[in-house]
Design an enzyme around this catalytic site. Structure first.
Site: not given
Length: 285
Positions: A45-46, A99
């Site tokens: 996602s960056g 995450h």
């Protein structure tokens, strides 16, 4: 090649560097401190871009820290065995990356005043980025084709599980004062504006020159050239074909890879899974 994942509570994890005991301890025993800052994302996602920006905000644009300390030491991934052991022994304010989906994260966070930033990206781009990234590692089984990975992604049979459930879960906190939601697409379109938003959230005052330094050293090119941030230091036995953490970093690359049928199938699943969110909440829709 690793034949399968390491499953925990219905979520697939890489077969190495992730242990059931640690995942259980994170949820039930790890104590999030008030001065900690959490960087929460679904993979691809960056995450590393956001870590770099946050690190540079903390040093007011001075690049020394980001150029001398590997990114996984600056903001360890709590769910990895190395990251967890580093964090539980660290004194003072901690930068913590994760995450993990919301139901596996430390229960202590939800009653703390610690601040968290959650970064969201168009799942279509995440799918394509993940396909090219994970296929070059020995951490997971290789899908062999984008079509196969596409099916896995829609079913949530990819690392860290379903994007849809991950985002639905964490976005339930979007109204909390200590929780900032950012979108990858917004950072790309207005990086300086997003840096200012993060500064406001963290209570950091940066002057114009300092903001420019954050912008300069967190650019795609600067990160690509920074061996402390581009994962070029990663062990060779975890890589097969020359791992490229930073492949393109663009918006809408999925359009170069999805067939019309895949695009339509994805839209259908997206509408079903993300029903109930206010119109316009996702900048790519």
């Amino acid at each position: 090649m690793m034949s399968d994942y390491n499953w925990f509570e219905g979520i697939p994890f890489p077969a190495i560097s992730y242990q059931r005991e640690i995942l259980e301890d994170i949820r039930n025993k790890f104590v999030v401190k008030e001065e900690d800052l959490l960087i929460l994302t679904y993979p691809k996602s960056g995450t590393n871009w956001l870590i770099e920006i946050v690190c540079l905000i903390q040093t007011k644009g001075d690049p020394k820290w980001i150029q001398t300390v590997p990114i996984w030491n600056r903001s360890p991934w709590i769910e990895t065995d190395i990251g967890y052991s580093a964090l539980i022994n660290k004194e003072g304010p901690r930068l913590i990356t994760s995450h993990l989906p919301i139901h596996l994260f430390s229960k202590s966070f939800f009653s703390s005043k610690a601040k968290a930033i959650y970064l969201v990206r168009n799942p279509r781009d995440i799918l394509v980025s993940g396909y090219f990234f994970w296929g070059n590692t020995n951490l997971v089984k290789n899908p062999g084709s984008l079509g196969t990975y596409f099916e896995w992604f829609l079913k949530g049979n990819v690392l860290f599980g379903s994007w849809f459930e991950h985002v639905r879960g964490w976005l339930s906190m979007r109204e909390w004062d200590n929780f900032l939601v950012l979108y990858y697409e917004d950072i790309k379109k207005d990086t300086k504006g997003t840096i200012k938003k993060i500064c406001d959230f963290l209570g950091k005052n940066l002057g114009p020159d300092e903001l420019d330094l954050v912008l300069k050293y967190s650019s795609f090119q600067a990160m690509k050239e920074n061996n402390m941030s581009n994962f070029s230091l990663i062990k060779e036995d975890q890589v097969t074909n020359g791992l490229k953490l930073m492949r393109k970093g663009t918006i809408g690359d999925w359009k170069n890879h999805f067939t019309v049928a895949q695009a339509e199938a994805f839209d259908k699943v997206f509408q079903e899974k993300m029903a109930g969110f206010p119109p316009g909440i996702f900048p790519w829709e």
